[in-house]
Design a protein around this motif. Structure first.
Motif, PDB file in Angstrom:
ATOM      1  N   PHE A   1      -4.015   6.912   0.332  1.00 37.28           N
ATOM      2  CA  PHE A   1      -3.467   5.580   0.109  1.00 37.28           C
ATOM      3  C   PHE A   1      -3.705   5.145  -1.323  1.00 37.28           C
ATOM      4  O   PHE A   1      -4.622   5.613  -1.981  1.00 37.28           O
ATOM      5  CB  PHE A   1      -4.141   4.577   1.056  1.00 37.28           C
ATOM      6  CG  PHE A   1      -4.002   4.945   2.503  1.00 37.28           C
ATOM      7  CD1 PHE A   1      -2.881   4.571   3.228  1.00 37.28           C
ATOM      8  CD2 PHE A   1      -4.986   5.681   3.145  1.00 37.28           C
ATOM      9  CE1 PHE A   1      -2.741   4.921   4.560  1.00 37.28           C
ATOM     10  CE2 PHE A   1      -4.860   6.030   4.482  1.00 37.28           C
ATOM     11  CZ  PHE A   1      -3.735   5.657   5.181  1.00 37.28           C
TER      12      PHE A   1
ATOM     13  N   ASN B   1      -8.239   3.172  -1.157  1.00 43.61           N
ATOM     14  CA  ASN B   1      -8.109   4.103  -2.281  1.00 43.61           C
ATOM     15  C   ASN B   1      -9.180   5.187  -2.254  1.00 43.61           C
ATOM     16  O   ASN B   1      -9.048   6.193  -2.949  1.00 43.61           O
ATOM     17  CB  ASN B   1      -8.205   3.351  -3.617  1.00 43.61           C
ATOM     18  CG  ASN B   1      -7.072   2.382  -3.839  1.00 43.61           C
ATOM     19  OD1 ASN B   1      -5.984   2.542  -3.313  1.00 43.61           O
ATOM     20  ND2 ASN B   1      -7.337   1.354  -4.619  1.00 43.61           N
TER      21      ASN B   1
ATOM     22  N   TYR C   1      -7.668  -4.498   0.129  1.00 47.05           N
ATOM     23  CA  TYR C   1      -7.462  -3.172   0.727  1.00 47.05           C
ATOM     24  C   TYR C   1      -7.844  -2.022  -0.207  1.00 47.05           C
ATOM     25  O   TYR C   1      -7.525  -0.881   0.075  1.00 47.05           O
ATOM     26  CB  TYR C   1      -6.006  -3.027   1.168  1.00 47.05           C
ATOM     27  CG  TYR C   1      -5.647  -4.001   2.270  1.00 47.05           C
ATOM     28  CD1 TYR C   1      -6.030  -3.752   3.580  1.00 47.05           C
ATOM     29  CD2 TYR C   1      -4.968  -5.179   1.989  1.00 47.05           C
ATOM     30  CE1 TYR C   1      -5.732  -4.647   4.593  1.00 47.05           C
ATOM     31  CE2 TYR C   1      -4.659  -6.088   2.996  1.00 47.05           C
ATOM     32  CZ  TYR C   1      -5.041  -5.812   4.292  1.00 47.05           C
ATOM     33  OH  TYR C   1      -4.750  -6.712   5.293  1.00 47.05           O
TER      34      TYR C   1
ATOM     35  N   THR D   1      -3.466   1.300  -3.569  1.00 45.51           N
ATOM     36  CA  THR D   1      -3.138  -0.118  -3.655  1.00 45.51           C
ATOM     37  C   THR D   1      -3.973  -0.774  -4.741  1.00 45.51           C
ATOM     38  O   THR D   1      -5.082  -0.314  -5.037  1.00 45.51           O
ATOM     39  CB  THR D   1      -3.358  -0.847  -2.314  1.00 45.51           C
ATOM     40  OG1 THR D   1      -2.892  -2.199  -2.428  1.00 45.51           O
ATOM     41  CG2 THR D   1      -4.811  -0.836  -1.894  1.00 45.51           C
TER      42      THR D   1
ATOM     43  N   ILE E   1       0.855  -1.181   0.000  1.00 54.11           N
ATOM     44  CA  ILE E   1       0.000   0.000   0.000  1.00 54.11           C
ATOM     45  C   ILE E   1       0.892   1.233   0.000  1.00 54.11           C
ATOM     46  O   ILE E   1       1.726   1.401   0.893  1.00 54.11           O
ATOM     47  CB  ILE E   1      -0.913   0.022   1.251  1.00 54.11           C
ATOM     48  CG1 ILE E   1      -1.781  -1.236   1.311  1.00 54.11           C
ATOM     49  CG2 ILE E   1      -1.753   1.298   1.282  1.00 54.11           C
ATOM     50  CD1 ILE E   1      -2.423  -1.478   2.657  1.00 54.11           C
TER      51      ILE E   1
END
Length: 160
Positions: free
Chosen positions: A126, A137, A133, A128, A89
């Motif tokens: 963030f 975003n 996960y 990824t 990440i």
């Protein structure tokens, strides 16, 4: 503000995301067109722990800083988080740390200073591609920081 003008917006709420401890290498002053206040510190690692994600901060990140003429420090950091289940990440954050001149001087010398003596906040995003996960975003996170001699500690919260 009337409910008509606010459109009955949902109030901001924050949920704990994780606590993160970073190691920061010695700061190198690089200067620039705005003066000698630009500096950078490598981030050789760290750890983050929360209810929904935990893991390590991989080596190779950096914390670019500007020491302003008023003594405040502007932060601009980029790091890579690796979760305990091997997701990667990207995390970027900008922040601001300021306080009374004597407090900032003590922090600069690596002395222990209570977090209540200065202001230290970050705003994080963030990135990824890991499906477990991808919810990261689509959020904004904020953090409260505390500067220790070896590096900062952040309590990071998701803004709902």
């Amino acid at each position: 503000m009337s409910s008509e003008s606010s459109g009955n917006m949902t109030p901001l709420a924050a949920r704990p995301l994780f606590m993160m401890r970073l190691l920061v290498g010695p700061l190198q002053t690089i200067g620039g067109p705005a003066g000698a206040g630009r500096r950078v510190g490598g981030i050789p690692g760290g750890r983050f722990d929360g209810e929904k994600l935990r893991g390590v901060v991989l080596p190779g990140g950096a914390d670019w800083q500007i020491e302003r003429s008023d003594g405040a420090i502007e932060l601009d950091a980029r790091i890579v988080l690796q979760t305990d289940d091997d997701a990667l990440i990207g995390m970027t954050y900008v922040g601001l740390r300021h306080g009374a001149p004597e407090v900032m001087a003590r922090l600069g010398r690596g002395e222990a200073v209570a977090p209540s003596e200065y202001y230290f906040r970050i705003v994080a995003r963030f990135s990824t591609s890991d499906p477990r996960y991808q919810w990261l975003n689509s959020i904004i996170a904020v953090g409260i920081g505390h500067r220790l001699p070896e590096g900062p500690v952040y309590l990071v919260h998701e803004i709902a």
